[in-house]
Design a protein around this motif. Structure first.
Motif, PDB file in Angstrom:
ATOM      1  N   ALA A  32      -3.503   4.712   2.566  1.00 54.90           N
ATOM      2  CA  ALA A  32      -2.260   3.951   2.723  1.00 54.90           C
ATOM      3  C   ALA A  32      -1.057   4.681   2.132  1.00 54.90           C
ATOM      4  N   TRP A  97      -4.301  -3.945  -4.251  1.00 54.18           N
ATOM      5  CA  TRP A  97      -5.107  -3.540  -3.105  1.00 54.18           C
ATOM      6  C   TRP A  97      -6.123  -4.636  -2.864  1.00 54.18           C
ATOM      7  N   GLU A 105       1.547  -7.819  -2.186  1.00 48.27           N
ATOM      8  CA  GLU A 105       2.326  -8.148  -3.375  1.00 48.27           C
ATOM      9  C   GLU A 105       1.388  -8.678  -4.458  1.00 48.27           C
ATOM     10  N   PRO A 130       1.440  -9.018   2.573  1.00 51.20           N
ATOM     11  CA  PRO A 130       1.206  -7.582   2.741  1.00 51.20           C
ATOM     12  C   PRO A 130       2.501  -6.787   2.528  1.00 51.20           C
ATOM     13  N   ILE A 131       2.352  -5.588   2.002  1.00 54.40           N
ATOM     14  CA  ILE A 131       3.474  -4.675   1.799  1.00 54.40           C
ATOM     15  C   ILE A 131       3.311  -3.530   2.791  1.00 54.40           C
ATOM     16  N   PRO A 132       4.299  -3.282   3.641  1.00 53.21           N
ATOM     17  CA  PRO A 132       4.185  -2.103   4.505  1.00 53.21           C
ATOM     18  C   PRO A 132       4.089  -0.855   3.633  1.00 53.21           C
ATOM     19  N   ALA A 133       3.117  -0.003   3.907  1.00 54.00           N
ATOM     20  CA  ALA A 133       2.899   1.182   3.071  1.00 54.00           C
ATOM     21  C   ALA A 133       4.165   2.012   2.944  1.00 54.00           C
ATOM     22  N   LYS A 134       4.955   2.099   3.996  1.00 54.76           N
ATOM     23  CA  LYS A 134       6.158   2.933   3.917  1.00 54.76           C
ATOM     24  C   LYS A 134       7.197   2.344   2.954  1.00 54.76           C
ATOM     25  N   ALA A 135       7.001   1.080   2.546  1.00 57.94           N
ATOM     26  CA  ALA A 135       7.936   0.444   1.607  1.00 57.94           C
ATOM     27  C   ALA A 135       7.537   0.680   0.158  1.00 57.94           C
ATOM     28  N   GLY A 139       4.090   6.089   0.316  1.00 58.99           N
ATOM     29  CA  GLY A 139       3.512   5.554   1.543  1.00 58.99           C
ATOM     30  C   GLY A 139       4.071   6.119   2.818  1.00 58.99           C
ATOM     31  N   GLY A 142       9.353   6.629   6.178  1.00 56.32           N
ATOM     32  CA  GLY A 142       9.920   5.783   7.149  1.00 56.32           C
ATOM     33  C   GLY A 142      11.199   5.206   7.018  1.00 56.32           C
TER      34      GLY A 142
END
Length: 142
Positions: A32, A97, A105, A130-135, A139, A142
């Motif tokens: 991730a 995770w 979160e 859920p947290i977008p991995a790019k955030a 991650g 993006g």
């Protein structure tokens, strides 16, 4: 020379050390957060709690984020709670995770009942969205 990649600490209970559960969680976090340097406390192999307490502030100061995961029974120990509180105090971004959702979160924790509590089994984690991995640091771009 230290890596230019963001350092992410993977907090988890000593009860999970050496387990397939921990290996799967660490592999999922690595997938991730492909641009991160993961710092696994199990790999540090501190000899005593005093060793960990001496090194932890230095490690904490180098982190771009912290991802925590529970042991197979769903709990974390007092060491993880200390790491989480310290990270909050210095503003390190936190995530948890939780398969199958992945990065989520971390919204809090609930202490284990007093008669069942121990240093290795102290709290259950409370998860959010859920947290977008790019955030999250490491991650993505993006």
């Amino acid at each position: 020379m230290r890596s230019a990649r963001p350092r992410i600490y993977t907090a988890h209970s000593m009860a999970a050390y050496g387990t397939d559960h921990a290996r799967r969680a660490l592999a999922g976090i690595a997938k991730a957060l492909p641009h991160a340097e993961l710092v696994d406390p199990e790999a540090a192999q501190w000899q005593t709690n005093a060793d960990w307490l001496r090194e932890w502030p230095v490690i904490l100061g180098s982190l771009a984020g912290l991802v925590v995961f529970a042991d197979p029974g769903g709990t974390v120990g007092t060491g993880c709670l200390r790491e989480l509180v310290d990270a909050v105090m210095v503003g390190v971004p936190l995530a948890a995770w939780e398969p199958p959702a992945g990065l989520v979160e971390l919204v809090g924790f609930e202490l284990v009942e007093p008669d069942a509590r121990s240093p290795r089994r102290a709290a259950f984690l409370d998860y959010g969205a859920p947290i977008p991995a790019k955030a999250f640091p490491g991650g993505g771009r993006g």
